[in-house]
Write a protein that holds these residues in place. Sequence first.
Motif, PDB file in Angstrom:
ATOM      1  N   TRP A 231       0.849  -1.189   0.000  1.00 11.99           N
ATOM      2  CA  TRP A 231       0.000   0.000   0.000  1.00 11.99           C
ATOM      3  C   TRP A 231       0.882   1.235   0.000  1.00 11.99           C
ATOM      4  O   TRP A 231       1.890   1.295   0.699  1.00 11.99           O
ATOM      5  N   SER A 232       0.475   2.254  -0.748  1.00 14.47           N
ATOM      6  CA  SER A 232       1.347   3.405  -0.977  1.00 14.47           C
ATOM      7  C   SER A 232       0.836   4.657  -0.271  1.00 14.47           C
ATOM      8  O   SER A 232      -0.321   5.063  -0.462  1.00 14.47           O
ATOM      9  N   GLY A 233       1.694   5.289   0.511  1.00 15.48           N
ATOM     10  CA  GLY A 233       1.376   6.581   1.096  1.00 15.48           C
ATOM     11  C   GLY A 233       0.460   6.510   2.299  1.00 15.48           C
ATOM     12  O   GLY A 233       0.247   5.456   2.901  1.00 15.48           O
ATOM     13  N   SER A 234      -0.099   7.671   2.635  1.00 12.72           N
ATOM     14  CA  SER A 234      -0.936   7.800   3.838  1.00 12.72           C
ATOM     15  C   SER A 234      -2.343   8.256   3.479  1.00 12.72           C
ATOM     16  O   SER A 234      -2.947   9.046   4.179  1.00 12.72           O
ATOM     17  N   HIS A 235      -2.844   7.766   2.367  1.00 17.04           N
ATOM     18  CA  HIS A 235      -4.180   8.142   1.899  1.00 17.04           C
ATOM     19  C   HIS A 235      -5.248   7.670   2.885  1.00 17.04           C
ATOM     20  O   HIS A 235      -5.109   6.592   3.491  1.00 17.04           O
ATOM     21  N   GLU A 239      -6.078   3.792   5.642  1.00 15.74           N
ATOM     22  CA  GLU A 239      -5.938   3.805   7.096  1.00 15.74           C
ATOM     23  C   GLU A 239      -6.373   2.470   7.702  1.00 15.74           C
ATOM     24  O   GLU A 239      -7.483   2.002   7.483  1.00 15.74           O
ATOM     25  N   GLN A 242      -3.857  -3.543   6.110  1.00 14.32           N
ATOM     26  CA  GLN A 242      -2.613  -4.281   5.891  1.00 14.32           C
ATOM     27  C   GLN A 242      -2.736  -5.247   4.713  1.00 14.32           C
ATOM     28  O   GLN A 242      -1.778  -5.441   3.967  1.00 14.32           O
ATOM     29  N   ASN A 306     -13.581   2.903   4.837  1.00 14.97           N
ATOM     30  CA  ASN A 306     -12.676   3.962   4.383  1.00 14.97           C
ATOM     31  C   ASN A 306     -13.076   4.483   3.007  1.00 14.97           C
ATOM     32  O   ASN A 306     -13.097   5.702   2.762  1.00 14.97           O
TER      33      ASN A 306
END
Length: 326
Positions: A231-235, A239, A242, A306
Motif C-alpha cells: 500500500w502506498s502513502g498515507s491516503h 488507514e 494491511q 474507508n
Amino acid sequence: MDLRSCLSSFGRVPASHLLRIACIGVALQGAACSSDDGPGGTGDSGSSEGSTGSGGDDFGGLAVGAGGASSSGSGIAGNEDSCDGMDNDGNGIIDDVDAGGDGVCDCLRIATLGRPGRWGEGDVFESWLNQRSINGAVDLSDAELTAEELGKYQVIVVQDVSVNRRGYSGPEVEALNDWLSKGGGVMTLIGYDDPDERENVNALLEPLGVGYGEEQILPREGGSTIPITAWSGSHPVLEGIQAVGVDNGYPVVGAGTTLATGDGHDVLKAVEAGEGRALVWGDEWITYNSEWVDHPDYQVERFWLNAIKWLTPANECQVAIPAHVD
C-alpha cells in the motif's frame, strides 16, 4: 425512556427504519416508546460506549444488531441531527447521523450499477450495507444514466456492467462524469465474468484518464485469494489496512494516484476530478463472504468503510469509523 434506549430497542434493518424514525421523534419530545423487534430478529441493545449489538442478520461473521448509540460519535446520540439535508448541530456537516456507531452514515445515499458477482457467496450491499443505512443501497442495474437519476445519490459503485447487458451511450458517460465533477463519488470493481466487461466500465472511466488493462492478473493459489500487501502513502482509504485479497483481477492503468500494487501491477488508484472522487479497484472479491469470514488477516470491512467515507462529499454524511473495526 431516553433516546439511546429507545434506539437500541430496534434491530438495525431497513424494514424497521420507519419505526426507528417514529421512535426518534417521540423520544425527542421526552416521551417513551416501544415496539416489537424488526425482521432482523431480537437485537440486544449495546452499551453507552457504542458496542456492537447482537442478534439480527450476519454477514462475514459480523453481527448486525442494534448496537449502542455512540456518545462520542456524531449523529443522533450526541445531538439532534436527522436525515433532513440540514446541518442541525452546526458542525459544518450535513446529515452526520450514525445512531448505531457502526461507521456508516444512516443517511447515506448509495447505488450500484450492474449486477453482483457470481463467483462467490454473498453481496456486501444487501447483507452488510443495507443493515447499516436507512436508505440501503439502491440497485440501478442497467438503468439509463441521467442527471436526474444520478443526482439522487452521493456514491455509486460499479459492479458487473458486461456489454451483454447493454453499452453506455455518450450522453450517459457525460452525465456520470458531470455528476462526479459536482461532488459525486464512484468506485469501480472488475473481474466478474469475461473480458467484455472491460469495455463498458472503461467507457465510464475514460473521461478520467483511468481504466483497466487487458490481461488478467493475480489468479488465486491454493484455493485462496492473493493478498495485496503493498500500500502506498498515507491516503485516508488506506488507514488501518494491511491486506485485502484479489483473484483474477485486472491491472488499473492510466491517471490517478496509485494506492496499492500486486506482483508489479497497480490494483488501486484514486482520482479526484472537480469536486468529485473515484476509486478504481482491480477486482471484485471484496464483495464475497469468504473474504470476510475466512481471512482474519484481511481488513475488508475497514476497507469498505474507508472507501465509502472518502467518496462521500466532505461536508455531507461524514461519521467516525469505530476504533474496533479492523
